[in-house]
Write an enzyme that holds these catalytic residues in place. Structure first.
Site, PDB file in Angstrom:
ATOM      1  N   HIS A   1     -61.628 -39.697  80.618  1.00  0.00           N
ATOM      2  CA  HIS A   1     -62.276 -41.003  80.802  1.00  0.00           C
ATOM      3  C   HIS A   1     -61.870 -41.516  82.183  1.00  0.00           C
ATOM      4  CE1 HIS A   1     -63.200 -41.424  76.413  1.00  0.00           C
ATOM      5  NE2 HIS A   1     -62.112 -40.679  76.293  1.00  0.00           N
ATOM      6  N   PHE A   2     -62.741 -41.324  83.171  1.00  0.00           N
ATOM      7  CA  PHE A   2     -62.410 -41.776  84.530  1.00  0.00           C
ATOM      8  C   PHE A   2     -62.856 -43.221  84.792  1.00  0.00           C
ATOM      9  CE2 PHE A   2     -61.664 -37.404  86.806  1.00  0.00           C
ATOM     10  CZ  PHE A   2     -60.457 -37.289  86.140  1.00  0.00           C
TER      11      PHE A   2
ATOM     12  N   ASP B   1     -57.960 -35.881  76.916  1.00  0.00           N
ATOM     13  CA  ASP B   1     -58.434 -37.206  76.523  1.00  0.00           C
ATOM     14  C   ASP B   1     -57.787 -38.262  77.428  1.00  0.00           C
ATOM     15  OD1 ASP B   1     -59.845 -39.148  75.242  1.00  0.00           O
ATOM     16  OD2 ASP B   1     -58.803 -39.005  73.326  1.00  0.00           O
TER      17      ASP B   1
ATOM     18  N   HIS C   1     -60.506 -33.782  70.102  1.00  0.00           N
ATOM     19  CA  HIS C   1     -59.140 -34.226  69.753  1.00  0.00           C
ATOM     20  C   HIS C   1     -58.796 -34.202  68.264  1.00  0.00           C
ATOM     21  CE1 HIS C   1     -61.385 -37.860  69.041  1.00  0.00           C
ATOM     22  NE2 HIS C   1     -61.366 -38.286  70.284  1.00  0.00           N
TER      23      HIS C   1
HETATM   24  O1  DOR Z   1     -57.622 -43.387  72.308  1.00  0.00           O
HETATM   25  C1  DOR Z   1     -58.771 -43.325  72.723  1.00  0.00           C
HETATM   26  N1  DOR Z   1     -59.126 -43.888  73.887  1.00  0.00           N
HETATM   27  N2  DOR Z   1     -59.699 -42.710  71.975  1.00  0.00           N
HETATM   28  C2  DOR Z   1     -61.011 -42.772  72.273  1.00  0.00           C
HETATM   29  O2  DOR Z   1     -61.804 -42.229  71.546  1.00  0.00           O
HETATM   30  C3  DOR Z   1     -61.467 -43.540  73.454  1.00  0.00           C
HETATM   31  C4  DOR Z   1     -60.386 -43.621  74.464  1.00  0.00           C
HETATM   32  C5  DOR Z   1     -60.674 -44.620  75.545  1.00  0.00           C
HETATM   33  O3  DOR Z   1     -61.748 -44.563  76.138  1.00  0.00           O
HETATM   34  O4  DOR Z   1     -59.779 -45.404  75.884  1.00  0.00           O
HETATM   35 ZN    ZN Z   2     -61.780 -39.637  74.538  1.00  0.00          ZN
HETATM   36 ZN    ZN Z   3     -62.600 -39.897  70.929  1.00  0.00          ZN
END
Ligand code: DOR
Ligand code: ZN
Ligand code: ZN
Length: 425
Positions: free
Chosen positions: A63-64, A291, A225
């Site tokens: 997630h950038f 993740d 995950h």
């Molecule tokens: O812990 C998480 N953070 N799980 C997710 O599915 C989304 C991610 C986020 O974008 O912060």
């Molecule tokens: Zn994620």
């Molecule tokens: Zn997720």
């Protein structure tokens, strides 16, 4: 004509074994792998004796935060952090602002990332109930289904997508919303300890089962995950792809006492027994991911802390240390951190050190001992759940696209050099 580089006397890690040979790099590609007396002349010849050479890691789940949440991370800082961690290709998730759930937003993100990225990348498209038409307009590396968020998409949306698309990858976040809703009624969400009582192992397993019951046609499911060995087994038995993420491999509920809300992640960290169990089912796992989900320290310390933790820069170092500890072999790292994702997502020029492939290589000093410190990392979020961990084995240099991107810790690459990877499917 001399080639750009010859890396002499490498120990090349591949899924099928360690190959002792030299590598010639030219015009961004691996031109030749052979013994050193068969190597062409090079502008730069570097002796790699004693070094392990891994394929650049592929992180299929980051997630950038760009666009919309660039106070936490942006494509430049996220990809820089990745590069320093030996990750030369990433697949970015769609939960940005705006959500990457229209063809217009998809194109905008691609353009902004092309300007900023240090490394090669591709993008997921966010599935939403009722946006099949938009989903059909684009050809992303995968479609992401946030099934834990019924306000975005439900099982019926997944079913509709499966009957209207062909030969696609559906990446799913599997935690059942109804079970979590029931658990929430019994527990207060604000208490960090109750997070694991809401996002339970059962919530994940029941969602996995519900998803596996949906007719997929020619599409493939990619379970993001997974956090317990039983979910991994169920997905493997059904013939779909299982991803494990570093939080669940390297942390368990036992770490939550010390880390508090910094350990809060979705799916929640499970028991130490589950964590150790994940290491035992690695042969059933298709790929690892981080993740990488950066949030600011101030947000994590707030009354309603978001879930997620950074990890793209510590991923490969933790795996290298795990080889030194005897938990797995270099060949496993070559499969789980590179070749696996390349095979699943059809990243045909990446993932393995072979003639003709992109020259994305990570040079490892396997004996060096060092300590993870957030102050030395490059993510904008400026913290790590692994602060103070001592590791054996360190990334020395990184080649990306045939160029020396990091030379013994010194950055030589520039933002914008990373390329968008169009899906081959
Ligand atoms: O812990 C998480 N953070 N799980 C997710 O599915 C989304 C991610 C986020 O974008 O912060
Ligand atoms: Zn994620
Ligand atoms: Zn997720």
């Amino acid at each position: 004509m001399a080639v750009d580089f010859v890396l002499e006397n490498c120990k090349i890690a591949r899924p099928d074994g360690i190959l002792e040979a030299s590598i010639a790099i030219n015009n961004g590609r691996i031109q030749k792998i052979a013994l050193s007396d068969a190597m062409p002349k090079a502008d730069n010849a570097i002796d790699m004796s004693e070094k392990i050479v891994l394929p650049g890691a592929i992180d299929p789940h980051v997630h950038f935060r760009d666009p919309g949440f660039t106070e936490k991370e942006d494509f430049e800082t996220g990809s820089l952090s990745a590069l320093f961690g030996g990750v030369t290709t990433i697949l970015d998730m769609p939960n940005t602002k705006p959500f990457t759930g229209t063809s217009e937003e998809f194109e905008k993100k691609k353009t902004l990332a092309e300007k900023k990225s240090y490394i090669d990348f591709s993008l997921y498209f966010g599935a939403m109930d009722g946006n099949i038409w938009e989903m059909r307009k684009v050809n992303p590396i995968g479609y992401k289904f946030y099934l834990d968020h019924p306000d975005i998409v439900g099982y019926s949306g997944l079913k509709a997508a499966a009957s209207s698309l062909e030969n696609k990858i559906f990446a799913v976040h599997a935690e059942d919303p109804d079970i979590m809703h029931d658990n929430l009624k019994k527990n207060s969400a604000a208490d960090p300890k109750s997070h694991g009582k809401i996002r339970t192992a059962e919530a994940e397993m029941e969602s996995v089962k519900a998803i596996l019951n949906i007719e997929m046609g020619s599409n493939n499911l990619y379970f993001c995950h997974l956090s317990t060995p039983s979910s991994v087994k169920a997905v493997h038995e059904a013939g779909h792809f299982a991803e494990l993420a570093t939080p669940h491999l390297f942390l368990s509920r036992e770490n939550s006492a010390e880390l508090g809300n910094f350990a809060r992640t979705n799916p929640s960290l499970k028991s130490e027994e589950d964590r150790l169990g994940l290491w035992k089912v690695l042969s059933l796992v298709s790929t690892l991911a981080t993740d990488h989900a950066p949030h600011l320290i101030s947000e994590k310390e707030s009354a309603s802390p978001p879930s997620g933790m950074p990890g793209v820069e510590t991923f490969l170092p933790l795996m290298i240390d795990s080889v030194n500890k005897g938990f797995l072999d270099w060949t496993d790292v070559a499969r789980l951190c590179s070749a696996g994702a390349s095979n699943i997502f059809g990243l045909v020029n990446k993932g393995i050190i072979e003639e003709g492939k992109d020259a994305d290589l990570v040079i490892i000093d396997r004996k060096k001992v060092w300590e993870i410190k957030a102050s030395k990392l490059h993510s904008k979020c400026a913290w790590t759940p692994f602060e103070g961990r001592k590791l054996k084995g360190k990334i020395d240099s990184v080649f990306r696209g045939g160029k020396l991107a990091i030379d013994k810790g010194k950055l030589l690459a520039k933002p914008g050099q990373g390329k968008y990877i169009a899906p081959e499917r």
